[in-house]
Motif scaffolding. Structure first.
Motif, PDB file in Angstrom:
ATOM      1  N   ALA A 103     -30.903  -2.756  -3.746  1.00 37.52           N
ATOM      2  CA  ALA A 103     -29.876  -3.554  -3.070  1.00 37.52           C
ATOM      3  C   ALA A 103     -28.844  -4.130  -4.037  1.00 37.52           C
ATOM      4  CB  ALA A 103     -30.530  -4.690  -2.284  1.00 37.52           C
ATOM      5  N   GLY A 104     -29.144  -4.096  -5.344  1.00 36.26           N
ATOM      6  CA  GLY A 104     -28.217  -4.658  -6.320  1.00 36.26           C
ATOM      7  C   GLY A 104     -28.117  -6.173  -6.245  1.00 36.26           C
ATOM      8  N   LYS A 105     -29.275  -6.851  -6.032  1.00 32.89           N
ATOM      9  CA  LYS A 105     -29.276  -8.304  -5.899  1.00 32.89           C
ATOM     10  C   LYS A 105     -30.235  -8.938  -6.902  1.00 32.89           C
ATOM     11  CE  LYS A 105     -28.024  -8.393  -0.996  1.00 32.89           C
ATOM     12  NZ  LYS A 105     -28.407  -8.850   0.359  1.00 32.89           N
ATOM     13  N   ILE A 106     -29.871 -10.119  -7.365  1.00 32.90           N
ATOM     14  CA  ILE A 106     -30.657 -10.863  -8.352  1.00 32.90           C
ATOM     15  C   ILE A 106     -31.186 -12.152  -7.727  1.00 32.90           C
ATOM     16  CG2 ILE A 106     -30.620 -11.998 -10.610  1.00 32.90           C
ATOM     17  CD1 ILE A 106     -30.034  -9.072 -10.866  1.00 32.90           C
ATOM     18  N   THR A 107     -32.456 -12.480  -8.012  1.00 29.63           N
ATOM     19  CA  THR A 107     -33.019 -13.787  -7.673  1.00 29.63           C
ATOM     20  C   THR A 107     -33.582 -14.382  -8.957  1.00 29.63           C
ATOM     21  OG1 THR A 107     -33.608 -13.075  -5.436  1.00 29.63           O
ATOM     22  CG2 THR A 107     -34.654 -15.074  -6.258  1.00 29.63           C
ATOM     23  N   GLU A 108     -33.036 -15.530  -9.357  1.00 30.49           N
ATOM     24  CA  GLU A 108     -33.461 -16.172 -10.610  1.00 30.49           C
ATOM     25  C   GLU A 108     -34.134 -17.507 -10.351  1.00 30.49           C
ATOM     26  OE1 GLU A 108     -30.708 -15.939 -14.190  1.00 30.49           O
ATOM     27  OE2 GLU A 108     -29.332 -15.620 -12.526  1.00 30.49           O
ATOM     28  N   GLU A 111     -35.554 -23.064 -15.026  1.00 33.32           N
ATOM     29  CA  GLU A 111     -36.049 -24.413 -15.270  1.00 33.32           C
ATOM     30  C   GLU A 111     -35.073 -25.145 -16.175  1.00 33.32           C
ATOM     31  OE1 GLU A 111     -39.901 -26.688 -17.298  1.00 33.32           O
ATOM     32  OE2 GLU A 111     -39.779 -24.512 -17.280  1.00 33.32           O
ATOM     33  N   PHE A 112     -34.680 -26.356 -15.758  1.00 37.15           N
ATOM     34  CA  PHE A 112     -33.756 -27.156 -16.566  1.00 37.15           C
ATOM     35  C   PHE A 112     -34.092 -28.624 -16.405  1.00 37.15           C
ATOM     36  CE2 PHE A 112     -29.615 -29.441 -16.941  1.00 37.15           C
ATOM     37  CZ  PHE A 112     -29.459 -29.261 -18.306  1.00 37.15           C
ATOM     38  N   MET A 113     -34.426 -29.277 -17.517  1.00 43.25           N
ATOM     39  CA  MET A 113     -34.759 -30.698 -17.544  1.00 43.25           C
ATOM     40  C   MET A 113     -35.849 -31.024 -16.517  1.00 43.25           C
ATOM     41  SD  MET A 113     -31.052 -32.480 -18.302  1.00 43.25           S
ATOM     42  CE  MET A 113     -31.816 -33.980 -18.944  1.00 43.25           C
ATOM     43  N   SER A 114     -36.934 -30.228 -16.574  1.00 47.65           N
ATOM     44  CA  SER A 114     -38.135 -30.413 -15.749  1.00 47.65           C
ATOM     45  C   SER A 114     -37.898 -30.177 -14.259  1.00 47.65           C
ATOM     46  CB  SER A 114     -38.716 -31.831 -15.940  1.00 47.65           C
ATOM     47  OG  SER A 114     -39.055 -32.036 -17.289  1.00 47.65           O
ATOM     48  N   ARG A 115     -36.755 -29.582 -13.907  1.00 48.96           N
ATOM     49  CA  ARG A 115     -36.482 -29.222 -12.519  1.00 48.96           C
ATOM     50  C   ARG A 115     -36.319 -27.709 -12.417  1.00 48.96           C
ATOM     51  NH1 ARG A 115     -31.331 -32.193 -10.468  1.00 48.96           N
ATOM     52  NH2 ARG A 115     -32.023 -31.245  -8.503  1.00 48.96           N
ATOM     53  N   ASN A 116     -36.715 -27.162 -11.277  1.00 51.29           N
ATOM     54  CA  ASN A 116     -36.577 -25.728 -11.040  1.00 51.29           C
ATOM     55  C   ASN A 116     -35.459 -25.459 -10.044  1.00 51.29           C
ATOM     56  OD1 ASN A 116     -38.779 -24.295 -12.561  1.00 51.29           O
ATOM     57  ND2 ASN A 116     -40.042 -25.762 -11.429  1.00 51.29           N
ATOM     58  N   PHE A 117     -34.687 -24.434 -10.331  1.00 48.11           N
ATOM     59  CA  PHE A 117     -33.584 -24.027  -9.470  1.00 48.11           C
ATOM     60  C   PHE A 117     -33.744 -22.555  -9.117  1.00 48.11           C
ATOM     61  CE2 PHE A 117     -32.151 -27.546 -12.045  1.00 48.11           C
ATOM     62  CZ  PHE A 117     -31.486 -28.362 -11.152  1.00 48.11           C
ATOM     63  N   LEU A 118     -33.292 -22.195  -7.926  1.00 50.98           N
ATOM     64  CA  LEU A 118     -33.367 -20.824  -7.451  1.00 50.98           C
ATOM     65  C   LEU A 118     -31.949 -20.340  -7.159  1.00 50.98           C
ATOM     66  CD1 LEU A 118     -35.842 -18.986  -6.917  1.00 50.98           C
ATOM     67  CD2 LEU A 118     -35.585 -19.530  -4.487  1.00 50.98           C
ATOM     68  N   ILE A 119     -31.570 -19.245  -7.830  1.00 52.78           N
ATOM     69  CA  ILE A 119     -30.199 -18.733  -7.733  1.00 52.78           C
ATOM     70  C   ILE A 119     -30.236 -17.292  -7.243  1.00 52.78           C
ATOM     71  CG2 ILE A 119     -28.040 -18.329  -8.975  1.00 52.78           C
ATOM     72  CD1 ILE A 119     -29.199 -20.245 -11.166  1.00 52.78           C
ATOM     73  N   GLU A 120     -29.491 -17.005  -6.192  1.00 54.57           N
ATOM     74  CA  GLU A 120     -29.370 -15.641  -5.698  1.00 54.57           C
ATOM     75  C   GLU A 120     -27.929 -15.176  -5.866  1.00 54.57           C
ATOM     76  OE1 GLU A 120     -30.830 -15.496  -1.707  1.00 54.57           O
ATOM     77  OE2 GLU A 120     -32.937 -15.609  -2.336  1.00 54.57           O
ATOM     78  N   SER A 121     -27.763 -13.956  -6.373  1.00 57.35           N
ATOM     79  CA  SER A 121     -26.412 -13.457  -6.639  1.00 57.35           C
ATOM     80  C   SER A 121     -26.424 -11.936  -6.698  1.00 57.35           C
ATOM     81  CB  SER A 121     -25.890 -14.026  -7.964  1.00 57.35           C
ATOM     82  OG  SER A 121     -26.731 -13.619  -9.039  1.00 57.35           O
ATOM     83  N   PRO A 122     -25.256 -11.312  -6.560  1.00 59.27           N
ATOM     84  CA  PRO A 122     -25.186  -9.858  -6.740  1.00 59.27           C
ATOM     85  C   PRO A 122     -25.403  -9.513  -8.211  1.00 59.27           C
ATOM     86  CG  PRO A 122     -23.213 -10.729  -5.644  1.00 59.27           C
ATOM     87  CD  PRO A 122     -23.973 -11.896  -6.174  1.00 59.27           C
ATOM     88  N   ALA A 123     -25.972  -8.337  -8.469  1.00 57.06           N
ATOM     89  CA  ALA A 123     -26.129  -7.881  -9.851  1.00 57.06           C
ATOM     90  C   ALA A 123     -24.749  -7.647 -10.458  1.00 57.06           C
ATOM     91  CB  ALA A 123     -26.943  -6.597  -9.888  1.00 57.06           C
ATOM     92  N   GLU A 124     -24.587  -8.086 -11.692  1.00 53.22           N
ATOM     93  CA  GLU A 124     -23.290  -7.950 -12.361  1.00 53.22           C
ATOM     94  C   GLU A 124     -23.050  -6.496 -12.769  1.00 53.22           C
ATOM     95  OE1 GLU A 124     -20.802 -10.061 -16.039  1.00 53.22           O
ATOM     96  OE2 GLU A 124     -22.821 -10.737 -15.494  1.00 53.22           O
ATOM     97  N   ALA A 125     -21.829  -6.036 -12.527  1.00 54.31           N
ATOM     98  CA  ALA A 125     -21.453  -4.673 -12.928  1.00 54.31           C
ATOM     99  C   ALA A 125     -20.737  -4.739 -14.271  1.00 54.31           C
ATOM    100  CB  ALA A 125     -20.548  -4.042 -11.875  1.00 54.31           C
ATOM    101  N   PHE A 126     -21.230  -3.996 -15.256  1.00 57.32           N
ATOM    102  CA  PHE A 126     -20.646  -4.013 -16.592  1.00 57.32           C
ATOM    103  C   PHE A 126     -19.836  -2.732 -16.832  1.00 57.32           C
ATOM    104  CE2 PHE A 126     -24.567  -6.523 -16.836  1.00 57.32           C
ATOM    105  CZ  PHE A 126     -24.064  -7.730 -17.302  1.00 57.32           C
ATOM    106  N   PRO A 127     -18.724  -2.838 -17.543  1.00 56.69           N
ATOM    107  CA  PRO A 127     -17.886  -1.664 -17.813  1.00 56.69           C
ATOM    108  C   PRO A 127     -18.400  -0.847 -18.998  1.00 56.69           C
ATOM    109  CG  PRO A 127     -16.828  -3.608 -18.727  1.00 56.69           C
ATOM    110  CD  PRO A 127     -18.078  -4.099 -18.026  1.00 56.69           C
ATOM    111  N   TRP A 128     -19.620  -0.342 -18.882  1.00 51.37           N
ATOM    112  CA  TRP A 128     -20.236   0.397 -19.982  1.00 51.37           C
ATOM    113  C   TRP A 128     -19.432   1.636 -20.358  1.00 51.37           C
ATOM    114  CZ3 TRP A 128     -23.830  -2.256 -22.356  1.00 51.37           C
ATOM    115  CH2 TRP A 128     -24.715  -3.065 -21.662  1.00 51.37           C
ATOM    116  N   LYS A 129     -19.382   1.916 -21.657  1.00 50.95           N
ATOM    117  CA  LYS A 129     -18.806   3.151 -22.175  1.00 50.95           C
ATOM    118  C   LYS A 129     -19.789   3.774 -23.159  1.00 50.95           C
ATOM    119  CE  LYS A 129     -13.985   1.613 -21.823  1.00 50.95           C
ATOM    120  NZ  LYS A 129     -12.719   1.367 -22.585  1.00 50.95           N
ATOM    121  N   LEU A 130     -20.092   5.062 -22.970  1.00 53.47           N
ATOM    122  CA  LEU A 130     -20.990   5.742 -23.895  1.00 53.47           C
ATOM    123  C   LEU A 130     -20.264   6.028 -25.203  1.00 53.47           C
ATOM    124  CD1 LEU A 130     -22.811   8.309 -21.577  1.00 53.47           C
ATOM    125  CD2 LEU A 130     -23.370   5.923 -22.029  1.00 53.47           C
TER     126      LEU A 130
END
Length: 243
Positions: A103-108, A111-130
């Motif tokens: 699906a090309g989706k990320i779920t992260e 943990e930051f300062m003893s709190r947990n966060f849940l982030i959902e976002s599309p997978a980043e597309a990178f302009p790769w060149k061989l």
């Protein structure tokens, strides 16, 4: 013409390859440039100059999970200063990154300062060149790819024989598993130290722990508390200093 033929051959291999699964263990090394102000500025020289962390990637053809190795220890420095004992602890957050490769989706889970966060976002597309360069990592033939973004040069080495478009952290989208990433000429290097073919389907579980926020909201929270962006590449970990 050679470049076109090489890309076509790699893509053909990826499209025709059988389903794959396994675990990659990575060693991540990050150069640190930390500055202290105020009454603890005299402890500047005690701070670590680099940070090494072991991370693992479980992957299948459908999904991957990237996380800190369970037995990663805190880095601790103890020294006499100003008539008292000063202890510096560097703690790695319990972060997890789940990628739905279909699906090309990320779920992260972050943990930051003893709190947990849940982030959902599309997978980043990178302009790769061989680039055409090749080398072996863990005995596996790899091909080099790179891109430039926001004044940062990123180089990756991927293995066409491991036909999964995944990699460490946010990096992926190549016709093969990424086994090494070098950011900003060595300021941060993630390289595979072992690759195992094993059944990991039961280990790849989407994280659910934490308050749901957007990427922008999380970056704003980190910036408010630290003055730094929460984006990967400026990785966030906690440093505790006690007398």
């Amino acid at each position: 013409m050679k470049r076109i033929l090489m890309i076509t051959a790699v893509l053909a291999f990826y499209l025709n390859a059988p389903a794959q699964k396994g675990t990659v263990t990575y060693q991540e090394t990050m150069k640190l440039d930390i500055h202290i102000e105020g009454d603890m500025a005299g402890m500047q020289d005690m701070l670590p100059k680099e940070r090494k962390v072991t991370r693992i990637l479980h992957y299948t053809s459908d999904a991957s999970l990237y996380l800190v190795q369970a037995n990663t220890d805190e880095q601790e420095v103890s020294e006499q200063a100003g008539g008292g004992n000063v202890v510096i602890k560097v703690q790695e957050p319990d972060d997890k990154r789940y990628t739905d490769l279909k699906a090309g989706k990320i779920t992260e889970q972050k943990e930051f300062m003893s709190r947990n966060f849940l982030i959902e976002s599309p997978a980043e597309a990178f302009p790769w060149k061989l680039t055409g360069s090749r080398k072996d990592i863990c005995g596996i033939p790899c091909i080099e790819a790179s891109f430039d973004k926001d004044s940062t040069h990123t180089v990756a080495w991927f293995a066409p024989s491991l036909a999964v478009p995944a990699g460490p952290g946010k990096y992926g989208g190549l016709p093969g598993l990424i086994l090494e990433v070098n950011m900003d000429n060595g300021k941060r290097i993630i390289t595979a130290v072992s690759v195992k073919d094993e059944d990991v389907a039961g280990l790849i579980v989407k994280p659910t722990k934490g308050k749901k926020v957007t990427r922008e909201e999380f970056d704003a929270i980190v910036k408010e508390k630290t003055g730094q962006d929460g984006k990967e590449g400026g990785a966030v970990f906690m440093i505790q200093m006690t007398r």
